[in-house]
Scaffold this motif. Structure first.
Motif, PDB file in Angstrom:
ATOM      1  N   GLN A 232       0.839  -1.210   0.000  1.00 27.55           N
ATOM      2  CA  GLN A 232       0.000   0.000   0.000  1.00 27.55           C
ATOM      3  C   GLN A 232       0.873   1.260   0.000  1.00 27.55           C
ATOM      4  O   GLN A 232       0.651   2.191  -0.773  1.00 27.55           O
ATOM      5  N   GLN A 233       1.874   1.254   0.862  1.00 29.62           N
ATOM      6  CA  GLN A 233       2.792   2.396   0.949  1.00 29.62           C
ATOM      7  C   GLN A 233       3.519   2.597  -0.367  1.00 29.62           C
ATOM      8  O   GLN A 233       3.700   3.729  -0.828  1.00 29.62           O
ATOM      9  N   ALA A 234       3.927   1.490  -0.982  1.00 26.91           N
ATOM     10  CA  ALA A 234       4.656   1.581  -2.250  1.00 26.91           C
ATOM     11  C   ALA A 234       3.743   2.133  -3.355  1.00 26.91           C
ATOM     12  O   ALA A 234       4.153   2.996  -4.136  1.00 26.91           O
ATOM     13  N   GLN A 235       2.508   1.653  -3.390  1.00 30.55           N
ATOM     14  CA  GLN A 235       1.555   2.155  -4.403  1.00 30.55           C
ATOM     15  C   GLN A 235       1.301   3.648  -4.210  1.00 30.55           C
ATOM     16  O   GLN A 235       1.244   4.407  -5.182  1.00 30.55           O
ATOM     17  N   GLN A 236       1.167   4.061  -2.963  1.00 29.08           N
ATOM     18  CA  GLN A 236       0.936   5.490  -2.686  1.00 29.08           C
ATOM     19  C   GLN A 236       2.101   6.351  -3.180  1.00 29.08           C
ATOM     20  O   GLN A 236       1.937   7.534  -3.434  1.00 29.08           O
ATOM     21  N   ARG A 237       3.277   5.724  -3.300  1.00 29.19           N
ATOM     22  CA  ARG A 237       4.449   6.456  -3.783  1.00 29.19           C
ATOM     23  C   ARG A 237       4.655   6.232  -5.284  1.00 29.19           C
ATOM     24  O   ARG A 237       5.728   6.486  -5.821  1.00 29.19           O
ATOM     25  N   GLY A 238       3.646   5.657  -5.948  1.00 30.25           N
ATOM     26  CA  GLY A 238       3.674   5.537  -7.406  1.00 30.25           C
ATOM     27  C   GLY A 238       4.302   4.268  -7.954  1.00 30.25           C
ATOM     28  O   GLY A 238       4.526   4.147  -9.160  1.00 30.25           O
ATOM     29  N   THR A 239       4.588   3.278  -7.095  1.00 27.23           N
ATOM     30  CA  THR A 239       5.197   2.030  -7.577  1.00 27.23           C
ATOM     31  C   THR A 239       4.142   1.147  -8.258  1.00 27.23           C
ATOM     32  O   THR A 239       3.047   0.965  -7.725  1.00 27.23           O
ATOM     33  N   GLN A 240       4.478   0.631  -9.441  1.00 28.67           N
ATOM     34  CA  GLN A 240       3.578  -0.280 -10.164  1.00 28.67           C
ATOM     35  C   GLN A 240       3.809  -1.705  -9.659  1.00 28.67           C
ATOM     36  O   GLN A 240       4.950  -2.155  -9.601  1.00 28.67           O
ATOM     37  N   LEU A 241       2.732  -2.388  -9.297  1.00 29.03           N
ATOM     38  CA  LEU A 241       2.849  -3.756  -8.781  1.00 29.03           C
ATOM     39  C   LEU A 241       1.918  -4.682  -9.540  1.00 29.03           C
ATOM     40  O   LEU A 241       0.825  -4.276  -9.936  1.00 29.03           O
ATOM     41  N   LYS A 242       2.339  -5.926  -9.711  1.00 30.96           N
ATOM     42  CA  LYS A 242       1.448  -6.921 -10.324  1.00 30.96           C
ATOM     43  C   LYS A 242       0.424  -7.411  -9.303  1.00 30.96           C
ATOM     44  O   LYS A 242      -0.703  -7.740  -9.628  1.00 30.96           O
ATOM     45  N   VAL A 243       0.892  -7.532  -8.035  1.00 23.70           N
ATOM     46  CA  VAL A 243       0.009  -7.959  -6.949  1.00 23.70           C
ATOM     47  C   VAL A 243      -0.202  -6.766  -6.017  1.00 23.70           C
ATOM     48  O   VAL A 243       0.756  -6.282  -5.404  1.00 23.70           O
TER      49      VAL A 243
END
Ligand SMILES: NC(=O)c1ccc[n+]([C@@H]2O[C@H](COP(=O)([O-])OP(=O)(O)OC[C@H]3O[C@@H](n4cnc5c(N)ncnc54)[C@H](OP(=O)(O)O)[C@@H]3O)[C@@H](O)[C@H]2O)c1
Length: 298
Positions: A232-243
């Motif tokens: 969640q923290q990574a996504q909030q910082r704009g990281t693209q994730l497959k999962v």
């Protein structure tokens, strides 16, 4: 003060190098200079160095590997600690040492206090408990700081692994029935330095503070929710994730067998430390979020 730091390159040892620096001259050694696998070599080394304070961050921490090398684990986690403690008692020097939530079997319902009965499930837990006991029996002034789920930004860590897996895999399953508090090596090192400052302020009268304390971040989580928090923290910082966080599958410990058995409940109560040293321990999310900033360079 002449401070001897052992295990300088571990997660905690690295942070202690920084945190102890304002307290005095730190002599920081790795296992090439102080080999805990050869406990009998430690007293001659201490005789030579004559430290005014010993901080021990060295340990055999490979929990699963320890199951197949119990003698090595015993030497590093217990016999070597007994040698340090013996010297510290003889020379009236404080010894700061770290132990683990794995001294408990995890069957209790709530938070474990320092008085609760230990019953380790693994070689690692048993040898760490033996180290605690040798230290207490030595009569030296000591702080044994029991902690849990230690992480740091440097080297391998749970958050980095989750980020890598979530970016490369189609699915991710994480254990959701082991409860505890992820505790950053940075927090452990900073709190250690604050405790040492207090001991120094109290001088000869600090003996009443000697003993066993639980030191973990506040709050609780399980490994699956911790993984979701990281993503969640990574996504909030704009990281693209497959999962994404909501796709992480919760599984039980029984579905993820490991050589060493882990306690399901690793919750450690920190009232004793907070009251004795007048400290506030931040919620685990505080340092965990900072770690994501560090890992992502944001
Ligand atoms: N990691 C956790 O989740 C956790 C949880 C609860 C409690 N703890 C406790 O917290 C303390 C710090 O753990 P950590 O996470 O910083 O561990 P770590 O990163 O694995 O570091 C352990 C340190 O011990 C050193 N070491 C290993 N074998 C040695 C030997 N034969 N002689 C001398 N040094 C040796 C390692 O040296 P090398 O770098 O050269 O291998 C390393 O510097 C330990 O007491 C541990 O039991 C850890």
């Amino acid at each position: 003060m002449n401070i001897l730091l052992l295990g300088k390159n571990g997660q905690l040892g690295w942070e202690l190098q920084r945190a102890l620096a304002p307290l005095g001259e730190v002599v920081a050694l790795d296992q090439d200079r102080a080999d805990f696998a050869q406990p009998e070599t430690l007293v001659p080394l201490l005789d030579q160095l004559q430290p005014g304070l010993i901080v021990n961050a060295a340990a055999h921490t490979a929990v699963d590997k320890a199951e197949s090398e119990p003698e090595l684990s015993q030497r590093i986690n217990a016999d070597a600690v007994a040698e340090l403690a013996r010297w510290a008692a003889q020379h009236r020097v404080w010894l700061i040492h770290y132990s683990t939530d794995y001294v408990f079997d995890g069957s209790a319902a709530g938070w474990y206090s320092e008085e609760d009965a230990s019953n380790p499930l693994s070689v690692y837990g048993r040898t760490k408990l033996a180290g605690e006991q040798a230290l207490a029996a030595s009569g030296c002034h000591h702080l044994t700081l029991r902690t849990s789920w230690v992480y740091a930004s440097r080297g391998k860590n749970f958050a980095r692994t989750m980020l890598q897996l979530a970016a490369s895999r189609e699915s991710l399953s994480v254990v959701a029935d082991q409860w505890g508090a992820p505790t950053s090596a940075e927090l452990l090192a900073d709190v250690t330095a604050l405790c040492l400052y207090r001991l120094r302020q109290e001088g000869e009268g600090a003996g009443h503070l000697s003993g066993l304390y639980h030191l973990v971040a506040a709050g609780e989580t399980n490994w699956c929710d911790y993984a979701r928090f990281v993503l969640q923290q990574a996504q909030q910082r704009g990281t693209q994730l497959k999962v994404g966080p909501e796709q992480v599958k919760a599984i039980s410990t029984a579905e993820y067998p490991t050589p060493a058995q882990r306690p399901l409940n690793s919750r450690l109560a920190t009232d004793k430390l907070r009251q004795a040293f007048g400290l506030t321990l931040p919620d685990w999310r505080y340092h965990a979020a900072r770690q994501i900033d560090e890992l992502l360079g944001s």
